[in-house]
Design an enzyme around this catalytic site. Structure first.
Site, PDB file in Angstrom:
ATOM      1  N   PHE A 107      33.518 -22.976  30.680  1.00 45.62           N
ATOM      2  CA  PHE A 107      32.131 -23.412  30.512  1.00 45.62           C
ATOM      3  C   PHE A 107      32.016 -24.914  30.301  1.00 45.62           C
ATOM      4  O   PHE A 107      30.985 -25.396  29.838  1.00 45.62           O
ATOM      5  CB  PHE A 107      31.479 -22.668  29.337  1.00 45.62           C
ATOM      6  CG  PHE A 107      31.583 -21.177  29.462  1.00 45.62           C
ATOM      7  CD1 PHE A 107      30.780 -20.488  30.366  1.00 45.62           C
ATOM      8  CD2 PHE A 107      32.507 -20.449  28.714  1.00 45.62           C
ATOM      9  CE1 PHE A 107      30.876 -19.111  30.507  1.00 45.62           C
ATOM     10  CE2 PHE A 107      32.618 -19.071  28.843  1.00 45.62           C
ATOM     11  CZ  PHE A 107      31.808 -18.398  29.743  1.00 45.62           C
ATOM     12  N   CYS A 156      28.581 -27.362  40.562  1.00 43.20           N
ATOM     13  CA  CYS A 156      28.507 -26.017  39.976  1.00 43.20           C
ATOM     14  C   CYS A 156      27.142 -25.357  40.108  1.00 43.20           C
ATOM     15  O   CYS A 156      27.000 -24.374  40.817  1.00 43.20           O
ATOM     16  CB  CYS A 156      28.922 -26.086  38.513  1.00 43.20           C
ATOM     17  SG  CYS A 156      30.568 -26.778  38.317  1.00 43.20           S
ATOM     18  N   LYS A 194      29.887 -16.038  33.364  1.00 47.73           N
ATOM     19  CA  LYS A 194      29.911 -17.401  33.880  1.00 47.73           C
ATOM     20  C   LYS A 194      28.712 -17.685  34.791  1.00 47.73           C
ATOM     21  O   LYS A 194      27.976 -18.649  34.595  1.00 47.73           O
ATOM     22  CB  LYS A 194      31.228 -17.615  34.641  1.00 47.73           C
ATOM     23  CG  LYS A 194      31.295 -18.876  35.436  1.00 47.73           C
ATOM     24  CD  LYS A 194      31.320 -20.091  34.546  1.00 47.73           C
ATOM     25  CE  LYS A 194      30.988 -21.323  35.350  1.00 47.73           C
ATOM     26  NZ  LYS A 194      31.378 -22.532  34.652  1.00 47.73           N
TER      27      LYS A 194
HETATM   28  C1  UGA Z   1      27.460 -26.973  34.331  1.00 43.21           C
HETATM   29  C2  UGA Z   1      27.301 -26.135  33.061  1.00 43.21           C
HETATM   30  O1  UGA Z   1      26.430 -26.821  32.159  1.00 43.21           O
HETATM   31  C3  UGA Z   1      28.651 -25.882  32.403  1.00 43.21           C
HETATM   32  O2  UGA Z   1      28.503 -25.064  31.264  1.00 43.21           O
HETATM   33  C4  UGA Z   1      29.562 -25.213  33.424  1.00 43.21           C
HETATM   34  O3  UGA Z   1      30.856 -24.983  32.896  1.00 43.21           O
HETATM   35  C5  UGA Z   1      29.705 -26.101  34.637  1.00 43.21           C
HETATM   36  O4  UGA Z   1      28.389 -26.335  35.211  1.00 43.21           O
HETATM   37  C6  UGA Z   1      30.587 -25.404  35.625  1.00 43.21           C
HETATM   38  O5  UGA Z   1      30.201 -24.349  36.120  1.00 43.21           O
HETATM   39  O6  UGA Z   1      31.698 -25.862  35.826  1.00 43.21           O
HETATM   40  P1  UGA Z   1      27.864 -29.572  34.785  1.00 43.21           P
HETATM   41  O7  UGA Z   1      27.732 -29.222  36.232  1.00 43.21           O
HETATM   42  O8  UGA Z   1      28.984 -30.434  34.339  1.00 43.21           O
HETATM   43  O9  UGA Z   1      27.978 -28.233  33.918  1.00 43.21           O
HETATM   44  O10 UGA Z   1      26.521 -30.325  34.356  1.00 43.21           O
HETATM   45  P2  UGA Z   1      25.241 -30.005  33.484  1.00 43.21           P
HETATM   46  O11 UGA Z   1      25.302 -30.776  32.239  1.00 43.21           O
HETATM   47  O12 UGA Z   1      24.959 -28.560  33.406  1.00 43.21           O
HETATM   48  O13 UGA Z   1      24.129 -30.676  34.401  1.00 43.21           O
HETATM   49  C7  UGA Z   1      23.862 -30.150  35.702  1.00 43.21           C
HETATM   50  C8  UGA Z   1      22.736 -30.902  36.364  1.00 43.21           C
HETATM   51  O14 UGA Z   1      21.506 -30.598  35.718  1.00 43.21           O
HETATM   52  C9  UGA Z   1      22.860 -32.426  36.342  1.00 43.21           C
HETATM   53  O15 UGA Z   1      22.509 -32.923  37.617  1.00 43.21           O
HETATM   54  C10 UGA Z   1      21.850 -32.837  35.299  1.00 43.21           C
HETATM   55  O16 UGA Z   1      21.341 -34.117  35.526  1.00 43.21           O
HETATM   56  C11 UGA Z   1      20.783 -31.782  35.481  1.00 43.21           C
HETATM   57  N1  UGA Z   1      19.927 -31.572  34.297  1.00 43.21           N
HETATM   58  C12 UGA Z   1      20.474 -31.178  33.114  1.00 43.21           C
HETATM   59  C13 UGA Z   1      18.564 -31.744  34.403  1.00 43.21           C
HETATM   60  O17 UGA Z   1      18.022 -32.091  35.488  1.00 43.21           O
HETATM   61  N2  UGA Z   1      17.771 -31.539  33.307  1.00 43.21           N
HETATM   62  C14 UGA Z   1      18.298 -31.167  32.119  1.00 43.21           C
HETATM   63  O18 UGA Z   1      17.519 -30.991  31.163  1.00 43.21           O
HETATM   64  C15 UGA Z   1      19.678 -30.972  32.014  1.00 43.21           C
END
Ligand code: UGA
Length: 437
Positions: A147, A263, A207
């Site tokens: 995660f 992801c 997941k």
């Molecule tokens: C995501 C999940 O949060 C992890 O728990 C998971 O392990 C991972 O995918 C995976 O499957 O490997 P990640 O892709 O690193 O993690 O990034 P996030 O922090 O989830 O952000 C994803 C996207 O959502 C980014 O582009 C971010 O800018 C965007 N986002 C996030 C928003 O547009 N608004 C928000 O409020 C939060």
């Protein structure tokens, strides 16, 4: 313990180095000899805070090594599979080529009692399909989803908020296998981190369900942004107000240009594709809407720039602050930031992109864009600026006064709703948020 980690990308390289940092003896294995050479020489092949330090320490301690030779997995008690499961080229389902290749490669080197621990994100049912071959080798398959968030991958790996282990409870050696996984994560387990033992299908689903929920939460608030745009409401205040309800929570209610990365986008598509195969298309039909809302925000951001510049961007200099899909990462996979930059160029703008970490990756994928490493150089003479990755360099450390002294026109589009609108307007900027009046 002796561990092998197959796949040394964003997931596997961090996992290998993190496991070495808590005292295990780890061999990281990857088919990409450049990646292996880089890791072996102590150079992290991508930007991830904290990785460089644990990589250096792991190599120096002798606990960590990397190889392209999968036979070196021999002797490890637990073999983690952390290879990628990208979206198929011609559809939405996950491409399991790398998972299958990792298992095929590993099989001849397994010993009785070994544990194979899948970490890759896979369609539910994958583990059950792989299991017979692993059992035939006398080993046990568990599914141990990951995660971690990019940008926080090292801390998330060493100190996760939960550990999930799926296993076929009837498999020979199931109990000792669970104990081995518990030992791998002993520091976290000793701290009281929830350790959830379940069946294989549930572990796989945990997941994808988690990522589907997060994606839905982001698209929910972006849908509210669309409504705010036609009513004069402010989505950021709306998010603050509903976020005070602890059942809802403020996190992941950041409206803007939406989610990207390696992801969330591909996982919701793969989930929808898998549900369809299972005859449950309608159960997660909403994920198609989640995807559509998300993609519309990229279009909307480009349209905001066009509107802010009086109806056309042709020949206008637009500076794009950010290329990575999120801050603290150099990952540009399905980056909404770059998507917006490419759209603006397609509309005729003269686009300059800057990013503290992701320019090299971005240039490889989109060589047609102009890249400038230095933030201030990138801002110089811009007719409009759009912030699409909320790096501290742009969000905290760039004042409207300083930016104003560099640009040709004080027009800012806040694709992440991360700037103080009042301060930017007070400094004479025409400020445009997403879902904000
Ligand atoms: C995501 C999940 O949060 C992890 O728990 C998971 O392990 C991972 O995918 C995976 O499957 O490997 P990640 O892709 O690193 O993690 O990034 P996030 O922090 O989830 O952000 C994803 C996207 O959502 C980014 O582009 C971010 O800018 C965007 N986002 C996030 C928003 O547009 N608004 C928000 O409020 C939060």
């Amino acid at each position: 313990m002796k561990l092998s980690v197959i796949g040394c990308g964003y997931l596997g390289a961090v996992h290998a180095a993190a496991m070495a940092s808590i005292g295990h003896e780890v061999v990281g294995i990857d088919v990409d000899d450049r990646k292996v050479a880089s890791l072996s020489s102590g150079v992290a092949p991508f930007f991830e805070p904290g990785l460089q330090e644990i990589l250096t320490a792991g190599l120096a301690s002798g606990n960590l090594r990397f190889t392209t030779d999968i036979s070196e997995a021999r002797g490890a008690e637990v073999h983690f599979i952390g290879v990628g499961t990208p979206q198929q080229k011609d559809g939405h389902a996950a491409d399991l080529t790398f998972v299958n290749a990792a298992v095929d490669g590993l099989l001849p080197h397994l010993a009785a009692g070994d544990v194979v621990a899948g970490k890759s994100t896979v369609p539910v049912g994958t583990a059950a399909a792989l299991s017979p071959r692993i059992e035939a080798a006398g080993a046990v398959l568990v599914w141990n989803p990951e995660f971690l968030r990019e940008g926080f991958a090292v801390t998330d790996t060493v100190d996760p908020d939960r550990l999930v282990v799926g296993i076929d409870a009837n498999a020979t050696g199931a109990e000792p296998a669970i104990e081995k996984i518990r030992s791998v994560y002993r520091p976290a387990v000793a701290k009281g981190t929830p350790f959830i033992v379940t069946d294989l299908a549930t572990a796989e689903l945990v997941k994808v369900a988690a990522n589907a929920f997060l994606a839905t939460k982001i698209s929910f608030i972006n849908a509210m942004a669309e409504i705010a745009e036609v009513t004069g409401a402010d989505v950021t205040q709306l998010a603050d107000a509903i976020g005070h309800d602890v059942r809802i929570g403020r996190r992941f209610l950041g409206a803007g240009i939406g989610f990207g990365g390696g992801c969330l986008p591909k996982d919701i598509r793969a989930f929808a594709a898998r549900a369809e195969e299972l005859g449950r298309r309608d159960s997660v039909g909403f994920l198609r809407e989640v995807d559509a809302i998300n993609l519309r925000r990229r279009e909307r951001a480009a349209a905001l720039v066009v509107d802010a510049l009086g109806g056309s961007v042709v020949g206008k200099r637009v500076t794009v602050l950010g290329a990575a899909f999120k801050p603290y990462s150099d990952d540009i996979r399905d980056s909404p930031a770059l998507d917006v930059a490419v759209r603006l160029r397609g509309l005729g703008a003269d686009v300059t992109v800057t990013d503290p970490q992701a320019i090299e990756n971005a240039r490889r994928q989109h060589p047609q864009l102009t890249y400038v490493q230095d933030r201030d150089d990138a801002l110089r003479n811009a007719d409009a600026v759009i912030i699409v990755t909320e790096w501290d360099e742009y969000r905290r450390h760039l004042t409207p006064e300083h930016a104003g002294s560099l640009v040709a026109g004080r027009v800012i589009i806040d694709g992440r709703n991360c700037l103080d609108a009042v301060a930017w307007r007070a400094a004479g900027w025409s400020y445009h948020g997403m879902g904000r009046p």
